[in-house]
Write an enzyme that holds these catalytic residues in place. Sequence first.
Site, short mmCIF file in Angstrom:
data_model
loop_
_atom_site.label_atom_id
_atom_site.label_comp_id
_atom_site.label_asym_id
_atom_site.label_seq_id
_atom_site.Cartn_x
_atom_site.Cartn_y
_atom_site.Cartn_z
N ASP A 193 0.84 -1.20 0.00
CA ASP A 193 0.00 0.00 0.00
C ASP A 193 0.88 1.26 0.00
O ASP A 193 0.38 2.38 -0.11
CB ASP A 193 -1.01 -0.01 1.16
CG ASP A 193 -0.36 -0.01 2.52
OD1 ASP A 193 0.89 -0.07 2.61
OD2 ASP A 193 -1.09 0.06 3.52
N GLU A 232 8.99 -4.50 10.68
CA GLU A 232 9.43 -3.19 10.19
C GLU A 232 9.92 -2.28 11.31
O GLU A 232 9.24 -2.09 12.33
CB GLU A 232 8.26 -2.52 9.44
CG GLU A 232 8.64 -1.14 8.90
CD GLU A 232 7.70 -0.60 7.84
OE1 GLU A 232 6.79 -1.33 7.38
OE2 GLU A 232 7.90 0.57 7.45
O1 KIV Z 1 3.50 -1.13 1.70
C1 KIV Z 1 4.65 -1.57 1.68
O2 KIV Z 1 5.43 -1.35 0.74
C2 KIV Z 1 5.08 -2.36 2.82
C3 KIV Z 1 6.54 -2.70 2.90
C4 KIV Z 1 7.29 -1.53 3.33
C5 KIV Z 1 6.77 -3.87 3.76
O3 KIV Z 1 4.30 -2.68 3.66
#
Ligand code: KIV
Length: 270
Positions: free
Chosen positions: A47, A185
């Site tokens: 997202d 994260e």
């Molecule tokens: O939305 C995204 O790109 C993510 C990654 C940073 C893991 O959730």
Amino acid sequence: MKSEGKWTASRIRALKGQAKLACLTAYDYATARFIDEAGIPLVLVGDSLAMTMLGYETTLPVTMEEMLHHTGAVARGVERALVTADMPFMSYQVSMEEAMRNAGRFVKSAGAGAVKIEGGAVRVPLVRALVENGIPVLGHIGLTPQSIREFGGYKVQGRKPAQAAALLRDARALEEAGAFALVVECVPAELGAEITAAVGIPTIGIGAGPGCDGQILVTHDLLGLFAAFTPKFAKRYADLGAAMKQAFETYRQEVETGTFPAEEHGYGAE
Ligand code: KIV
């Protein structure tokens, strides 16, 4: 990792302790093809596309329809990687029924092989229901950007012992519920390693240190295509933003001076 066969959630789960896993985000057909050809086993339609592709300040505004549109494009570009669709903000929080229906749309109409859901123990009933109904789930704990309003900014998570203990509990709960892997994260490297040792599924770190089983980066950060903000954990492997700007400027100059198109770019009468 180069592999002839198609990557599935269970193949990725089986990599725990066997091999490091390099994952990337993709949002469009062309980029997804290059990523797949480079041997990346898991492509996340994150997202984050709200920011990198659509220009929003956070990931919160992106809709189900937009995520489905981009997931379909990525799925058409990929032959081997596991296409994992990120469930957008408020597509899975309102009710179990709505969450199941939305997850199903990613698999059924957009061609995803798995979905990603942010959150820890609170997501256990949903993760269990999705997995029991044949939809593989990638968990996501630590700094979960959909909770940015609650966190008060993009802050490192798990620095306090109580927070670290809660993240360890979340990781175990998600594994127990059936998640095939976990994005971790923005946590201290020691905690990333601790979570990795505590679970039997691969951890995919982003700003969570080298002790994780794998890593994921936002492709726009890796390629130098997102100028608004570069997190400390992102490594830039190319500066395509500068290369694009240079190409656009050269093109403009050649059109303005009449250098382009040249004879070889045109057609004769017969
Ligand atoms: O939305 C995204 O790109 C993510 C990654 C940073 C893991 O959730």
